[in-house]
Write a protein that holds these residues in place. Structure first.
Motif, short mmCIF file in Angstrom:
data_model
loop_
_atom_site.label_atom_id
_atom_site.label_comp_id
_atom_site.label_asym_id
_atom_site.label_seq_id
_atom_site.Cartn_x
_atom_site.Cartn_y
_atom_site.Cartn_z
N ALA A 51 0.77 -1.20 0.01
CA ALA A 51 0.05 0.14 0.07
C ALA A 51 0.74 1.33 -0.09
O ALA A 51 2.11 1.08 0.40
N SER A 52 0.07 2.24 -0.44
CA SER A 52 0.91 3.58 -0.30
C SER A 52 0.75 4.32 0.92
O SER A 52 -0.10 4.16 1.80
N ILE A 53 2.06 4.80 1.49
CA ILE A 53 2.22 5.44 2.82
C ILE A 53 1.19 6.56 2.81
O ILE A 53 0.62 6.64 3.84
N ARG A 112 -4.04 8.23 5.81
CA ARG A 112 -5.34 9.11 6.08
C ARG A 112 -6.02 8.35 7.53
O ARG A 112 -6.03 7.08 7.51
N PRO A 113 -6.57 9.35 8.14
CA PRO A 113 -7.04 8.62 9.51
C PRO A 113 -8.29 7.63 9.42
O PRO A 113 -8.32 6.51 10.16
N ASP A 114 -9.14 7.81 8.14
CA ASP A 114 -10.08 6.57 7.94
C ASP A 114 -9.37 5.48 7.69
O ASP A 114 -10.03 4.28 7.93
N VAL A 115 -8.31 5.40 6.92
CA VAL A 115 -7.76 4.10 6.29
C VAL A 115 -6.97 3.53 7.63
O VAL A 115 -6.92 2.22 7.73
N ARG A 126 2.80 11.21 7.89
CA ARG A 126 3.61 10.08 7.51
C ARG A 126 3.99 9.50 8.74
O ARG A 126 4.24 8.22 8.86
N ARG A 127 4.79 10.11 9.33
CA ARG A 127 5.74 9.50 10.61
C ARG A 127 4.81 8.98 11.77
O ARG A 127 5.14 7.85 12.18
N ALA A 128 3.52 9.37 11.86
CA ALA A 128 2.85 8.79 12.96
C ALA A 128 1.98 7.58 12.32
O ALA A 128 2.00 6.69 13.11
N LEU A 176 -6.29 -0.42 9.94
CA LEU A 176 -5.02 -1.01 9.92
C LEU A 176 -4.55 -1.09 11.28
O LEU A 176 -3.75 -2.25 11.67
N GLU A 177 -4.79 -0.28 12.21
CA GLU A 177 -4.10 -0.20 13.48
C GLU A 177 -4.56 -1.34 14.46
O GLU A 177 -4.04 -1.74 15.40
N ARG A 178 -5.69 -2.04 14.04
CA ARG A 178 -6.34 -3.28 14.74
C ARG A 178 -5.48 -4.39 14.43
O ARG A 178 -5.77 -5.61 15.28
N LEU A 179 -4.63 -4.41 13.57
CA LEU A 179 -4.01 -5.78 13.10
C LEU A 179 -2.63 -5.93 13.55
O LEU A 179 -1.99 -4.70 13.78
N ARG A 180 -2.19 -6.83 13.79
CA ARG A 180 -0.82 -7.09 14.08
C ARG A 180 -0.06 -7.69 12.97
O ARG A 180 -0.52 -8.54 12.15
#
Length: 222
Positions: free
Chosen positions: A122-124, A129-132, A158-160, A136-140
């Protein structure tokens, strides 16, 4: 020697490309020695993409990878997919807004489309984007690879995003040909992607063409 290193790794033997001895070193570090975070900062033209693909393929061959995420500039997504597919026989999925919409239409509402497939590119700038990012953040992840990682050392979004996803990964591999431009805070931010308090410093591979035995001169034809 290069022969002894190949005995420890299974993938280089089957890869549809000649692997040079120095290109085995990041894979050896991450798969044999258990190094969790690597910054691969070789000079341009030394095959950083191939070295990263070798790490991913070796982890898969060892059944040590169920989910991998590769973050790249948008213009490099298809190139990455081609290298992984053609050189190593892998089956990456390129994720963007259109593909996610199609996946949601086909999947039950309870299934996260990011969880489908073991190798996602995927593109960084898409995942920041907060909605995207929420999806992702729920996955390991077993590994997060970030190409052109220097681009995630200054820009706050990007850094965050890079740091949030890398923190949820067992392994982090950062790729850049320009790790340090004289801005020490930016370099520290780059090296800190994915790090938690008390973690060991990131392992740095930085080889020049001379280091690996290549000529530094170039022949130009007009």
């Amino acid at each position: 020697s290069g022969e002894r290193r190949c005995d420890l790794l299974s993938v280089p033997v089957a890869a549809a490309i000649d692997i040079l001895p120095y290109q085995l070193e990041p894979a050896l570090a991450m798969t044999i020695h258990g190094v969790p975070r690597v910054l691969l900062a070789d000079a341009v033209g030394l095959g950083k993409t191939i070295q990263a693909a070798l790490v991913i393929a070796e982890l898969l061959a060892r059944h040590a990878l169920q989910r991998a995420l590769v973050l790249t500039p948008s213009g490099l997504r298809d190139q990455w997919a081609g290298e992984l597919r053609d050189r190593f026989g892998l089956e990456p999925t390129v994720a963007d807004a259109a593909s996610l919409r199609a996946s949601r239409a086909d999947l039950p509402a309870s299934v996260n489309p990011w969880s489908v497939g073991n190798l996602i590119i995927a593109s960084i700038d898409f995942v920041k984007r907060p909605d995207v990012l929420r999806g992702l953040e729920r996955l390991r992840w077993d590994i997060v690879v970030i190409d052109e990682a220097h681009a995630a050392s200054n820009d706050s979004l990007r850094r965050a995003a890079a740091h949030a996803l890398a923190r949820r990964a067992r392994r982090v591999l950062l790729l850049t040909a320009t790790p340090h431009s004289g801005d020490q805070p930016a370099f520290d931010a780059l090296c800190g992607i994915g790090a938690a308090a008390g973690d060991e410093p990131i392992v740095l591979f930085r080889r020049s063409r001379t280091d690996v035995g290549f000529s530094v001169s170039r022949r130009v034809h007009l």
